[in-house]
Design an enzyme around this catalytic site. Structure first.
Site, short mmCIF file in Angstrom:
data_model
loop_
_atom_site.label_atom_id
_atom_site.label_comp_id
_atom_site.label_asym_id
_atom_site.label_seq_id
_atom_site.Cartn_x
_atom_site.Cartn_y
_atom_site.Cartn_z
N CYS A 54 64.47 3.94 -20.67
CA CYS A 54 63.25 4.44 -20.34
C CYS A 54 61.98 3.93 -21.14
CB CYS A 54 63.25 5.96 -20.48
SG CYS A 54 63.98 7.00 -19.35
N GLY A 67 57.46 7.63 -6.96
CA GLY A 67 58.12 6.16 -7.05
C GLY A 67 58.52 6.18 -8.67
N HIS A 68 58.80 4.84 -9.11
CA HIS A 68 59.31 4.84 -10.42
C HIS A 68 58.56 3.27 -10.51
CE1 HIS A 68 61.27 4.65 -14.10
NE2 HIS A 68 61.61 3.06 -13.88
N ASP A 88 63.33 -1.01 9.33
CA ASP A 88 64.61 -0.33 9.79
C ASP A 88 64.24 0.95 10.63
OD1 ASP A 88 66.55 -2.36 8.36
OD2 ASP A 88 66.32 -1.34 6.61
N ASP A 114 65.08 -0.82 0.79
CA ASP A 114 64.70 -2.05 0.99
C ASP A 114 64.09 -2.59 -0.67
OD1 ASP A 114 65.28 -4.19 2.79
OD2 ASP A 114 64.60 -2.85 4.01
N ASP A 129 55.00 16.10 -9.08
CA ASP A 129 56.21 16.89 -9.85
C ASP A 129 57.42 15.94 -10.09
OD1 ASP A 129 57.60 19.43 -10.85
OD2 ASP A 129 56.29 20.48 -9.49
N ASP A 130 58.46 16.65 -10.56
CA ASP A 130 59.78 15.80 -10.90
C ASP A 130 60.28 14.99 -9.72
OD1 ASP A 130 59.73 16.69 -13.70
OD2 ASP A 130 60.90 18.26 -13.23
N ASP A 147 65.97 -5.06 13.38
CA ASP A 147 64.97 -5.79 12.77
C ASP A 147 65.52 -6.94 11.82
OD1 ASP A 147 65.74 -4.09 10.80
OD2 ASP A 147 64.11 -4.58 9.55
#
Ligand SMILES: Cc1cc2nc3c(=O)[nH]c(=O)nc-3n(C[C@H](O)[C@H](O)[C@H](O)COP(=O)(O)OP(=O)(O)OC[C@H]3O[C@@H](n4cnc5c(N)ncnc54)[C@H](O)[C@@H]3O)c2cc1C
Length: 761
Positions: free
Chosen positions: A423, A546-547, A496, A473, A455-456, A636
């Site tokens: 982290c 996202g991260h 996709d 992807d 939120d989480d 694709d």
């Protein structure tokens, strides 16, 4: 691609790819400044070298011989190239405003955008005259004029407005070329009339009387009608009217008059001269903002007036490079000393030129050959780019000479120090919230918890009667422009969903960004995610979370959810191909080889630009059209290349396919790159699939053959469509913005052969 071995510490933005900037960029490339990121923004990819432009018009040079490829030059210099238009400056926040995309930050800025013909001031000129700048537009109009003249039956008058060297040279060059064209076609060159109008008392006012007399004689001999004191006040279709009421026939009007500075400079607050050019001091620096420099036609040199000529723009290049470097290092600047007399070699269109320097003038065919030699030598500096040693890691950023404040130095040292994993490798919360705070993902009723109420985790509802389609992807950046990369990555991930015939609903992002100064990391994220969210929003797909972590390289991917009828109606699977179907492809192929060549500075900038345009073209409308035309199977095109994806379809469908090599839509330059032996690093793995080809031996020498294995990024849709609907489907796809769509083969019943794919010419 710029090296991410070291963090970006300073941003130098070059606005406009004029003569001064190409010279300066090359010099900065030869001795890179560690920690410096250079961004070149230009409306042209191919910028003309003014000295050879008349020779191009005359037909002595090809387009490529007289243009500098900015994409390739920037790649060589490790600079970022943005093919775009600057619309203003936000000086308070040190940002360059761009048309249709987020502003970019600068620490130091240089402007070299040339001059803008004053067509607005004259009634009708904007609508009916052809200004020589911007050159890309001029070239299109010139090529159109060539076509028009080739079909000529009646008399036709070309008017050139402007009696400076540019106007005179252009008139003579055009006349030479157009007469030649008519002669070749067996038509009378006398169908063409040329008229040259100037507001002044004389042509070539900045040249000596001898040179003026020579040109007056040449123009007379060539029967170009010259009118001095003829200030054009109105341009109407087929006619020019002067201030004193005279009228002149003009079927085509070229506008080469006194030019002014661009309108966008007005809003910058920088000091401008009476023509709107930006004032610069002896260091080519704006007197009211030490962070801004300017050179070439756009600069008004305060120490003394300079002619607006490419000669000066070129000569300013080294002085500009030197002072930009010194400014970044906090060193005293050095004055630019323009030459008192300069040599102008002005051509007469017919491989003959006149030399003019102060009071001296002489002429001859040999002068043209001399000019040709000088010009070609200059251009070679930009076509024969030397191989550069990669930047050494020992040139680590904090050791660089760039001026940093204490906090920036701390951040720079921290960025190259050993970084934590786990982290600890997350990007700091404040950077994230600043960078992502202004993103506006599309709002959807079925997104219950998304980025609007973080939120989480996100919560999305699957509407009744619908099933969810999942795909993911992720890849690292292959270009230096994070905004475009964000667009491509999002479009690729959506591929996709569209290939299945589903509706995109929501997406979560995963990104890695190289560590660096907080401000730079924040901007990188902002640019990349703005590009991505624009694409997701256009598809109706809401970014819900996202991260972002630190990594060696910039990378971005998405997990995308789509919706589809739970009865699976309208789903386009890979396994539905039927014998007799026609195989369609909606976008050209070749991205793998093109970007491999780009990385080696071997691809033309316009090839890369076209490939990127293709990559950001959404498959959404294409998917809809294919479904409407009863597509039996679809996928694709991505990493496995055309053949790999085709085999993924023929196998579950239990069919064979015939692939017509000659029908494949190809990106410009793709064949050139494979012919040069440049292929993607993934190509060898894809080539293993050649065992799926029944008759490969007959085609291995065909230059298009390697492209069967070329991995695609954000490629088009490969689909099978019933034969009776294929032609309609191709037409509909072409009309909907997929102009390269082609029928590339046929599906047949499975044969006894082990290899399912047969090639044909
Ligand atoms: C027909 C003709 C012949 C000429 N022949 C000669 C000659 O033989 N010798 C000579 O010395 N001079 C010649 N000149 C003059 C010469 O063309 C100019 O002096 C020279 O081009 C100026 O160079 P520059 O570097 O200032 O800008 P330019 O060469 O004009 O380049 C500016 C670049 O910036 C781009 N740009 C503009 N606005 C923006 C924006 N907002 N955002 C991003 N990019 C932007 C433009 O598209 C262009 O690529 C000639 C001019 C003409 C018209």
């Amino acid at each position: 691609m710029q090296s991410h071995e070291q963090p970006v510490l300073r941003d130098l933005v070059l606005v406009g790819g004029g003569h001064s900037h190409v010279v300066a960029l090359r010099m900065l490339a030869m001795q890179p400044e560690p920690g410096l990121r250079i961004t070149l923004v230009c409306t042209d990819i191919d910028t003309p070298y003014s000295g050879m432009l008349p020779g191009y018009v005359s037909g002595h040079y090809s387009f490529d011989e007289v243009h500098i490829d900015l994409g390739r030059l920037a790649a060589f210099a490790g600079a970022r190239f943005i093919h775009g238009e600057v619309t203003g400056l936000d000086r308070a926040n040190q940002r360059v405003l761009l048309k249709g995309r987020p502003a970019i930050p600068y620490d130091l800025l240089s402007i070299n955008t040339g001059s803008t013909p004053k067509v607005r001031q004259v009634d009708g000129a904007q609508a009916h005259a052809v200004p020589v700048k911007p050159i890309a537009h001029f070239n299109q109009r010139w090529l159109a004029l060539l076509e028009r003249v080739r079909g000529l039956r009646d008399r036709f008058t070309v008017a050139v407005v402007g009696g400076g060297a540019g106007g005179v040279e252009l008139a003579l060059s055009m006349q030479y070329r157009l007469r030649q064209e008519l002669q070749v076609l067996g038509k009378s060159p006398d169908l063409l009339q040329f008229v040259l109008l100037t507001a002044g008392d004389t042509l070539l006012p900045t040249h000596n009387p001898g040179v003026r007399a020579r040109f007056a004689r040449v123009l007379r001999e060539r029967r170009v009608a010259v009118h001095t004191r003829a200030e054009v006040s109105q341009v109407s279709p087929g006619c020019l009217t002067t201030q004193d009421g005279r009228t002149f026939d003009a079927d085509e009007t070229m506008w080469v008059t006194q030019a002014g500075g661009p309108a966008w400079l007005q809003g910058t607050g920088l000091a401008l001269d009476e023509h709107g050019f930006v004032c610069v001091n002896e260091y080519l620096q704006t007197p009211d903002d030490p962070k801004i420099f300017a050179a070439g036609d756009v600069a008004s040199f305060l120490p003394r007036p300079l002619e607006k000529a490419g000669v000066f723009a070129v000569r300013m290049g080294p002085a500009l490079a030197r002072n930009l470097r010194r400014a970044l290092r906090g060193q005293p600047l050095q004055p630019y000393r323009p030459q008192k007399h300069w040599l102008a070699l002005i051509s007469t269109g017919d491989r003959h030129a006149v030399a003019s320097r102060g009071p001296i003038g002489f002429a001859g065919d040999w002068v043209w050959r001399w000019k040709d030699h000088i010009d070609r030598r200059f251009m070679r500096k930009f076509t024969e780019l030397p191989a550069m040693a990669p930047a050494s890691p020992s040139q680590a950023a904090p050791a660089s000479g760039l001026v940093l404040n204490a906090e920036e130095s701390r951040q720079a040292i921290s960025a190259i120090a050993m970084r934590c994993g786990g982290c600890g490798a997350k990007v700091g919360a404040s950077i994230l919230s600043r960078a992502l705070g202004n993103l506006q993902p599309v709002q959807r009723d079925d997104v219950l918890i998304g980025l609007h109420a973080p939120d989480d985790a996100a919560v999305v509802r699957v509407p009744p009667g619908m099933a969810m389609v999942h795909t993911v992807d992720f890849f690292r950046s292959f270009i230096d422009d994070p905004y475009l990369f964000g667009q491509v990555a999002a479009n690729h991930a959506l591929g996709d969903i569209f290939a299945m015939g589903a509706e995109p609903q929501s997406a979560t992002a995963i990104a890695t960004v190289p560590p660096g100064l907080e401000a730079k990391v924040e901007d990188l994220l902002l640019q990349m995610m703005t590009g991505a969210v624009e694409v997701l929003n256009a598809a109706g797909c809401s970014l819900v979370g996202g991260h972002t972590g630190e990594g060696r390289e910039l990378a971005l991917g998405f997990a995308v959810n789509g919706l589809i009828d739970e009865r699976m109606t309208g789903v386009m699977r890979k396994g539905g191909m039927r014998p007799g179907d026609v195989l369609l492809l909606t976008k050209p192929i070749g991205t793998g080889t093109l970007f491999a060549a780009h990385a080696r500075h071997a691809a033309k900038g316009r090839w890369i630009d076209a490939a990127l345009k293709s990559m950001v073209l959404s498959n959404q409308a294409g998917s809809q059209i294919l479904r409407e035309h009863g597509a039996t199977a679809c996928t694709d095109l991505t990493g496995f290349g055309l053949l790999g994806h085709l085999v993924e379809m023929t196998r579950p469908s239990g069919v064979d396919a015939e692939l017509q090599l000659g029908a494949l839509p190809l990106l410009d330059g793709a064949v050139d790159c494979v012919k040069a032996g440049i292929v993607s690093s993934l190509q060898p793995a894809n080539v293993r699939l050649r065992r799926a080809l029944r008759n490969a031996e007959a085609f291995v020498d065909d230059p298009r053959y390697p492209l069967l294995f070329d991995p695609q990024t954000a490629g088009g849709l490969l689909a099978s469509v019933p034969a009776d609907r294929a032609a309609d489907c191709v037409r509909a796809l072409q009309a909907a913005g997929y102009p390269h769509t082609a029928a590339i083969g046929r599906i047949s019943a499975a044969s006894d052969a082990l290899e399912p794919v047969m090639l044909s010419a």
